[in-house]
Write a protein that holds these residues in place. Structure first.
Motif, PDB file in Angstrom:
ATOM      1  N   LYS A  75      77.077  96.790 -42.854  1.00 18.47           N
ATOM      2  CA  LYS A  75      76.334  96.388 -41.665  1.00 18.47           C
ATOM      3  C   LYS A  75      76.835  94.987 -41.324  1.00 18.47           C
ATOM      4  O   LYS A  75      76.879  94.127 -42.201  1.00 18.47           O
ATOM      5  CB  LYS A  75      74.842  96.370 -41.982  1.00 18.47           C
ATOM      6  N   ASN A  77      76.522  91.495 -39.148  1.00 15.67           N
ATOM      7  CA  ASN A  77      75.754  90.625 -38.258  1.00 15.67           C
ATOM      8  C   ASN A  77      76.715  89.659 -37.568  1.00 15.67           C
ATOM      9  O   ASN A  77      77.467  88.952 -38.238  1.00 15.67           O
ATOM     10  CB  ASN A  77      74.722  89.813 -39.044  1.00 15.67           C
ATOM     11  N   ASP A  80      77.687  83.786 -32.618  1.00 13.71           N
ATOM     12  CA  ASP A  80      78.630  83.148 -31.694  1.00 13.71           C
ATOM     13  C   ASP A  80      78.354  81.654 -31.655  1.00 13.71           C
ATOM     14  O   ASP A  80      77.253  81.234 -31.326  1.00 13.71           O
ATOM     15  CB  ASP A  80      78.444  83.775 -30.303  1.00 13.71           C
ATOM     16  N   ASN A  94      72.588  79.865 -41.821  1.00 14.01           N
ATOM     17  CA  ASN A  94      71.656  80.977 -41.577  1.00 14.01           C
ATOM     18  C   ASN A  94      72.089  82.235 -42.322  1.00 14.01           C
ATOM     19  O   ASN A  94      71.256  82.968 -42.848  1.00 14.01           O
ATOM     20  CB  ASN A  94      71.556  81.270 -40.085  1.00 14.01           C
ATOM     21  N   GLN A  98      70.116  84.414 -45.129  1.00 14.46           N
ATOM     22  CA  GLN A  98      69.971  85.873 -45.074  1.00 14.46           C
ATOM     23  C   GLN A  98      70.511  86.560 -46.325  1.00 14.46           C
ATOM     24  O   GLN A  98      70.335  87.758 -46.493  1.00 14.46           O
ATOM     25  CB  GLN A  98      70.724  86.432 -43.867  1.00 14.46           C
ATOM     26  N   ILE A 100      73.732  87.217 -47.231  1.00  8.38           N
ATOM     27  CA  ILE A 100      74.763  88.212 -46.921  1.00  8.38           C
ATOM     28  C   ILE A 100      75.649  88.455 -48.139  1.00  8.38           C
ATOM     29  O   ILE A 100      75.698  87.646 -49.063  1.00  8.38           O
ATOM     30  CB  ILE A 100      75.644  87.750 -45.746  1.00  8.38           C
TER      31      ILE A 100
END
Lengths: 329, 339
Positions: A75, A77, A80, A94, A98, A100
């Motif tokens: 998945k 994310n 920009d 960020n 999360q 990742i």
């Protein structure tokens, strides 16, 4: 994948993980194996893009999206940074919040993004750096094309194909202060060195079509005797074409760089005869997902650097290059 | 009128006044609560409330926050300063060049860059106050001039700052700006922002300068007639704004180890947004630094929670745009008697 093959593969992965040591396994350096859960896991990938205003970068995101869609465990994310170093630092933070599993980043500038990339890497998150580098070596793999080389090939094209007898040309450069503008310029200078090709005018077009037209307007007024224009990207080259037409120089050879395989991109412009040539600057999106698969699913090491080659696009091969680059889309 | 008759309405008005006065604080609390509710969680822990994440938010708004404090003063006198983003870029380039190419120490570099920002602001203030050119125009020009200077000074290239004792390296103390203190938790830029905001609040609480600023914004002619040194205050306000923009630029360069000639583009608009969300009226005379700080935090929290939920960046722009409109709309609802 059948259940049986999954078990077999899983076993292989387990054996491989136990039996081998990765080159970057160490006390301080994180191991890609640490994050590797094999093909049965599910993974969140964070993709931090410098900006999506440029079609090239939008295409990079699209390439990643398309390649990741074929991997059900992934998945992605997307974020920009809108050309803002500070904002991109915030995005990486960020992503770390999360938690990742893998970071893909195309940095706006190298140095400002070095620290956050290192933070991620030190946490054991594999980091794939696309297109523009970061300082040091706290990342897993760099994937990108060589702007100096592309500039050089463009220069050689001018020296050998467009103006073998030599001549006067103009250069329309990208945004002053940006790394690719410097590198595409330096490479081009190397490419024409020793030949009788002379750059009589150089202007900044900030990568933009309208700015390219405006600069070419002025150049054609000041230097009506130029025999070709080298533009550091395709949109500025398209702008220069409009200027050339308005100046009654519709046959002036103009080349670009980027060669985006989209309707509005440089390859179609070459096919339609507006540009004499362009040089494909690959996005590395597909290669990044391939590397992510290797790291997260196959638990395999990846090389520290993967340099993507360019490709000269002329009217002769434009249609074919376009089709190849859009395979599977 | 007797006391009994007037008792009830003023009370209601007081509450209303408080709500409007601190609209951004209320907004911030609402957005914060919403962020907690919508926070993604991992292993039962709310990611938004993670202390590291909360300090990330404060760090991310610290530069815009410093700019916005200066912008609040300018807007309070009925002006605007569009140059702050470019001045930030100029200051970041200046810091890098002076540290790396000129090999100066941190103290002279910081002083020199602050002086440049102050001087730039003062000049703009003189153009506005003495020559009566609209602030919008003066600072629009200032924006281009500062950007041009940044590009010329840097030779058009971003300048990387490395640390060490060798020539061409900056003293390591400058890199503190990119670090965190108190157990690696609190970012230094956030501390600087808090100090700047506190000083500004203090300045607007205790000094006669404060009364002058509000008086000019409320009615310049009346202020002039009642003896307020209008021109001097105006020049000073623009000077402070330039000074803070330079400070933000120094923080920017230290945080990123980089002086970028294109950095800070559009920051002026983010700063104005923070001021407007903070409840400061664009026509001047009404507003507060506390409101601006809350406004900046509100935008930061909002952006953070949207990012943590992977909201598309284009949709994020849309949502923040709507918040600005909402904040400005609340301003218009504010009764004239409440200030």
């Amino acid at each position: 994948m059948t259940r049986k093959s999954a078990i077999v593969l899983g076993a292989c992965v387990l054996l491989a993980a136990c039996g081998t040591t990765h080159e970057n396994t160490g006390a301080a350096g994180p191991s890609s194996a640490a994050k590797c859960g094999g093909p049965s896991g599910s993974y969140t990938i964070g993709m931090s893009q410098a900006n999506v205003a440029e079609p090239y970068r939008q295409r990079m995101d699209d390439d990643i999206r398309a390649a990741a869609a074929a991997v059900p465990q992934f998945k992605v994310n997307f974020a920009d940074a809108a050309q803002d170093n500070s904002k991109q630092v915030e995005q990486v933070d960020n992503f770390l919040t999360q938690q990742i599993d893998l970071l893909i980043i195309s940095p706006n500038e190298a140095t400002p993004l070095t620290a956050p990339v290192k933070r991620a890497f030190d946490k054991g998150i594999p980091v794939l750096v696309l297109d523009r580098k970061v300082d040091g070596d706290a990342y897993t793999e760099f994937i990108g094309a060589d702007n100096v080389d592309i500039g050089r090939q463009a220069g050689q094209y001018f020296a050998n194909v467009l103006l073998p007898q030599g001549g006067k040309i103009a250069e329309i450069r990208g945004l002053a202060g940006s790394t690719p503008a410097k590198e595409r310029g330096d490479g081009f200078a190397q490419g024409i060195q020793g030949h009788n090709v002379q750059i009589v005018a150089t202007q900044d077009g900030d990568w933009l079509r309208d700015k390219g037209q405006q600069q070419a307007d002025a150049i054609l007024k000041a230097h009506p005797d130029i025999q070709a224009i080298y533009s550091q990207n395709d949109p500025m080259a398209e702008g220069a074409r409009i200027a050339a037409q308005n100046a009654g120089r519709a046959d002036l050879p103009i080349t670009g760089i980027d060669g985006l395989p989209i309707e509005a991109g440089g390859i179609k412009a070459v096919e339609a005869g507006r540009l004499s040539a362009t040089f494909v600057y690959p996005t590395g999106g597909k290669e990044a997902i391939d590397a992510a698969k290797k790291i997260l699913l196959d638990c395999q090491p990846v090389p520290k650097t993967q340099t993507l080659g360019t490709q000269l696009v002329t009217k002769a091969n434009a249609a074919q290059v376009y089709a190849t680059l859009n395979e599977g889309k | 009128m007797t006391a009994e008759l007037t008792e009830a309405p003023p009370k209601r008005r007081d509450i209303l006044a408080a709500v409007f006065r601190f609209q951004s604080l209320f907004g911030l609390v609402l957005v914060f609560l919403a962020a907690v509710v919508y926070s993604p969680s991992k292993n039962g822990e709310l990611l938004f409330l993670d202390s590291g994440n909360l300090f990330n938010v404060v760090r991310s708004i610290s530069e815009i926050g410093i700019l916005a404090v200066g912008m609040t003063l300018v807007i309070l006198i009925g002006g605007i300063d569009l140059s702050v983003g470019s001045v930030l870029g100029l200051a970041s380039v200046g810091s890098a060049v002076l540290l790396v190419n000129n090999d100066l120490g941190v103290v002279p570099v910081v002083l020199a860059v602050l002086a440049i920002g102050l001087g730039f602001g003062l000049l703009q203030g003189v153009a506005v106050a003495r020559f009566r050119i609209q602030a919008f125009i003066v600072t629009l020009a200032g924006m281009q001039i500062a950007r041009g200077l940044a590009r010329i000074w840097s030779g058009g290239q971003g300048i990387t700052i490395t640390y060490g004792d060798a020539p061409g390296q900056a003293p390591a103390v400058f890199s503190l700006l990119g670090e965190r203190t108190f157990d690696g938790l609190v970012p230094i830029p956030a501390l600087i922002f808090i100090v700047v905001a506190a000083l500004a609040v203090l300045l607007l609480r205790v000094s006669s300068f404060s009364r002058h600023v509000y008086a000019i914004g409320g009615n310049e002619k009346a202020a002039r007639l009642s003896g307020v040194p209008v021109n001097r205050v105006k020049v000073l306000v623009f000077g402070i704004c330039g000074l803070l923009a330079a400070l933000a630029g120094i923080v920017h360069a230290g945080q990123l180890n980089f002086g970028g000639p294109n950095d800070g583009a559009m920051y002026e608009l983010d700063a104005i947004a923070a001021v407007v969300i903070g409840g400061t009226s664009l026509s001047g005379g009404r507003g507060s630094v506390v409101g601006t700080v809350a406004g900046a935090l509100l935008v930061g929290v909002l952006r953070n929670i949207l990012a943590l939920n992977n909201v598309d960046s284009n949709v994020q722009l849309l949502i923040i745009g709507l918040v600005i409109v909402l904040a400005a709309g609340l301003q218009r609802l504010r009764p004239a008697s409440v200030s």
